[in-house]
Design a protein around this motif. Structure first.
Motif, mmCIF file in Angstrom:
data_model
loop_
_atom_site.group_PDB
_atom_site.id
_atom_site.type_symbol
_atom_site.label_atom_id
_atom_site.label_comp_id
_atom_site.label_asym_id
_atom_site.label_seq_id
_atom_site.Cartn_x
_atom_site.Cartn_y
_atom_site.Cartn_z
ATOM 1 N N TRP A 172 0.839 -1.200 0.000
ATOM 2 C CA TRP A 172 0.000 0.000 0.000
ATOM 3 C C TRP A 172 0.875 1.251 0.000
ATOM 4 O O TRP A 172 0.620 2.194 -0.740
ATOM 5 C CB TRP A 172 -0.915 -0.009 1.235
ATOM 6 N N TRP A 173 1.926 1.247 0.814
ATOM 7 C CA TRP A 173 2.833 2.385 0.901
ATOM 8 C C TRP A 173 3.538 2.634 -0.431
ATOM 9 O O TRP A 173 3.627 3.769 -0.896
ATOM 10 C CB TRP A 173 3.853 2.129 2.017
ATOM 11 N N THR B 10 0.913 3.928 -2.996
ATOM 12 C CA THR B 10 0.509 5.299 -2.688
ATOM 13 C C THR B 10 1.595 6.304 -3.069
ATOM 14 O O THR B 10 1.323 7.321 -3.714
ATOM 15 C CB THR B 10 0.181 5.440 -1.192
ATOM 16 N N LYS C 67 1.581 9.105 -6.131
ATOM 17 C CA LYS C 67 1.749 10.518 -5.770
ATOM 18 C C LYS C 67 2.870 11.168 -6.572
ATOM 19 O O LYS C 67 2.686 12.239 -7.163
ATOM 20 C CB LYS C 67 2.048 10.638 -4.284
#
Length: 81
Positions: free
Chosen positions: A6-7, A10, A14
């Protein structure tokens, strides 16, 4: 392990978006997004984004498919009664 994926997802989204916004801003004579220059930001902007853009789609696709996430959900069809 899901938190790691997830990190990564994300942050990659970004910084890829931010890089595209910066390019569009330069194209139209504007200044792009400005942020802090921490080691993490420097890595994502100046190492990850250029490397990711140079990878062929076949490699990107294999990595995306291998990572767990929402792209693996099977959508069920709802039948009307």
């Amino acid at each position: 392990m899901n938190r790691l994926f997830w990190w990564v997802r994300t942050n990659s989204q970004k910084y890829l978006l931010e890089a595209t916004q910066t390019e569009l801003a330069k194209q139209y004579g504007r200044s792009g997004p400005v942020g802090r220059k921490t080691p993490e930001v420097v890595f994502w902007k100046y190492v990850f984004v250029p490397l990711y853009r140079r990878l062929p789609w076949s490699i990107k696709h294999r990595v995306i498919v291998a990572m767990p996430g929402s792209h693996r959900k099977q959508w069920t069809s709802t039948q009307k009664p």
